[in-house]
Design an enzyme around this catalytic site. Structure first.
Site, PDB file in Angstrom:
ATOM      1  N   TYR A  54      -8.998 -10.805  -7.086  1.00 29.53           N
ATOM      2  CA  TYR A  54      -8.057 -10.772  -8.197  1.00 29.53           C
ATOM      3  C   TYR A  54      -8.221 -11.967  -9.121  1.00 29.53           C
ATOM      4  CZ  TYR A  54      -5.994  -7.180  -5.324  1.00 29.53           C
ATOM      5  OH  TYR A  54      -5.813  -6.054  -4.572  1.00 29.53           O
TER       6      TYR A  54
ATOM      7  N   ARG B 189      -0.823  -1.881  -7.096  1.00 25.99           N
ATOM      8  CA  ARG B 189      -1.022  -2.997  -6.161  1.00 25.99           C
ATOM      9  C   ARG B 189      -1.916  -4.061  -6.803  1.00 25.99           C
ATOM     10  NH1 ARG B 189      -1.170  -4.378  -0.628  1.00 25.99           N
ATOM     11  NH2 ARG B 189      -3.191  -4.979   0.226  1.00 25.99           N
TER      12      ARG B 189
ATOM     13  N   ARG C  30       0.846  -1.187   0.000  1.00 29.97           N
ATOM     14  CA  ARG C  30       0.000   0.000   0.000  1.00 29.97           C
ATOM     15  C   ARG C  30       0.887   1.246   0.000  1.00 29.97           C
ATOM     16  NH1 ARG C  30      -1.988  -3.608   3.907  1.00 29.97           N
ATOM     17  NH2 ARG C  30      -4.066  -4.475   3.426  1.00 29.97           N
TER      18      ARG C  30
ATOM     19  N   HIS D 162      -3.486  -9.059   3.246  1.00 29.98           N
ATOM     20  CA  HIS D 162      -4.938  -9.131   3.413  1.00 29.98           C
ATOM     21  C   HIS D 162      -5.275  -9.945   4.652  1.00 29.98           C
ATOM     22  CE1 HIS D 162      -5.696  -8.412  -1.156  1.00 29.98           C
ATOM     23  NE2 HIS D 162      -5.601  -7.282  -0.480  1.00 29.98           N
TER      24      HIS D 162
ATOM     25  N   LYS E 107      -1.827  -2.713   7.991  1.00 33.87           N
ATOM     26  CA  LYS E 107      -3.032  -2.381   8.750  1.00 33.87           C
ATOM     27  C   LYS E 107      -3.067  -3.173  10.053  1.00 33.87           C
ATOM     28  CE  LYS E 107      -6.083  -1.023   4.949  1.00 33.87           C
ATOM     29  NZ  LYS E 107      -7.383  -1.267   4.273  1.00 33.87           N
TER      30      LYS E 107
ATOM     31  N   HIS F 274      -2.636   2.287  -5.814  1.00 30.97           N
ATOM     32  CA  HIS F 274      -3.506   1.132  -5.572  1.00 30.97           C
ATOM     33  C   HIS F 274      -3.686   0.332  -6.851  1.00 30.97           C
ATOM     34  CE1 HIS F 274      -5.825  -0.858  -2.516  1.00 30.97           C
ATOM     35  NE2 HIS F 274      -6.852  -0.991  -3.321  1.00 30.97           N
TER      36      HIS F 274
END
Length: 325
Positions: free
Chosen positions: A306, A274, A176, A297, A200, A271
């Site tokens: 994806y 990414r 990110r 994730h 995150k 993004h």
């Protein structure tokens, strides 16, 4: 009584409204902000969004009068009314789903801290967001974009060297943009060709990168970084033109400019790179679990998006090339 404000009140207006809230509500929001940042370890961007949604909800329930806002006024009917106002103002299903999650987070915290006698959040049903396919570059387009950055960096100008390293590392790792800008010099292991990323929820992970990215990062660190670094950014891997740590907005502009120089490409930012990295990994044979770990994730369901991208590409190639398509 004044009418409630439009659902799409600008965030700067919501910040102003927060200053006008009663003292006890303002104190509650300060506590909530600390909870999101310190206990939940959410990113500054997410904290701002959640706070903005909380302010919007409280002001809506008070009929637009900030002085009448109270946390105790939140109930299921009020939550539904707030979302209906958002929908009426044109908010998308994805936006409504995100704001529903933000409202649930706020009511759960308020109930746990005693500000609400009962938590109405679990009874609030969110619309299912549309899962849109992200725009990605083809492999040849990604290669052309990296070439654009390399040509720009040939003269050795510090900002151009930095920009090449930024796009190469974003594409190589799929991190990110906030994770990239948060990297320090010590987070790069050249011998193993990996970076240590704080993602995150303050989850740390290790992500590998290839030879082109290593070459670009080394050139930036050895020949460009010293011209821009200052006391404010002495440990930062990427530095802005004014000497501070590279800002995500600057990184976004860099990616837009580089990709935009390649004819017939989608207008994508970090993004999008990414998404592109994840798609190319899957097309190259990587399994979902590996891609999930690389991207950071929390759930495999996010990574599975994806697979739809790669299936769509396979179908497009089949339709274009098979004699009986």
């Amino acid at each position: 009584m004044s009418p409630p404000p439009p659902a799409r009140t600008r965030r700067v207006d919501l910040v102003g409204l927060r200053r006008e809230l009663p003292g006890d509500v303002s104190t509650a929001l300060d506590d909530y902000q600390r909870h999101l940042a310190m206990e939940r370890s959410l990113s500054p961007h997410t904290v701002r969004a959640y706070l903005a949604d909380a302010v919007s909800l409280l002001v809506h329930l008070a009929g637009g009068t900030t002085g009448d806002a109270t946390v105790e006024a939140i109930d299921l009917a009020g939550l539904r009314s707030w979302l209906a106002a958002q929908h009426g103002a044109g908010a998308s299903r994805t936006t409504l789903a995100r704001r529903t999650a933000a409202a649930r987070t706020f009511t759960a915290w308020a109930a746990r801290t005693g500000l609400l006698a009962d938590d109405p959040g679990p009874r609030l049903v969110a619309p299912r967001p549309h899962r849109t396919l992200p725009a990605v570059l083809r492999a040849d387009q990604a290669k052309a974009a990296m070439s654009v950055a390399e040509v720009s960096a040939e003269a050795g100008e510090p900002v151009a060297l930095r920009d090449q390293a930024v796009v190469e590392l974003l594409y190589a790792t799929g991190v990110r943009v906030a994770e990239l800008c948060g990297l320090d010099l010590g987070d790069v292991d050249y011998s193993q060709r990996v970076i240590r990323v704080l993602g995150k929820g303050r989850r740390e992970r290790t992500v590998p990168f290839g030879v082109p990215a290593e070459r670009a990062v080394r050139r930036w660190v050895e020949h460009g970084r010293s011209s821009l670094v200052s006391d404010r950014s002495q440990h930062a891997l990427f530095v802005g033109a004014r000497g501070g740590r590279l800002d995500p907005r600057t990184a976004r502009r860099v990616v837009h400019d580089v990709v935009g120089a390649v004819p017939e490409t989608a207008d994508i930012g970090p993004h999008g790179l990414r998404h592109t990295a994840a798609t190319h990994l899957l097309e190259g044979g990587a399994d979902l679990r590996t891609v999930q770990e690389l991207l950071g994730h929390a759930t495999l369901a996010t990574t599975q998006l994806y697979t739809h991208v790669t299936v769509e590409r396979l179908k497009a190639i089949h339709d274009r090339t098979h004699p009986r398509s």
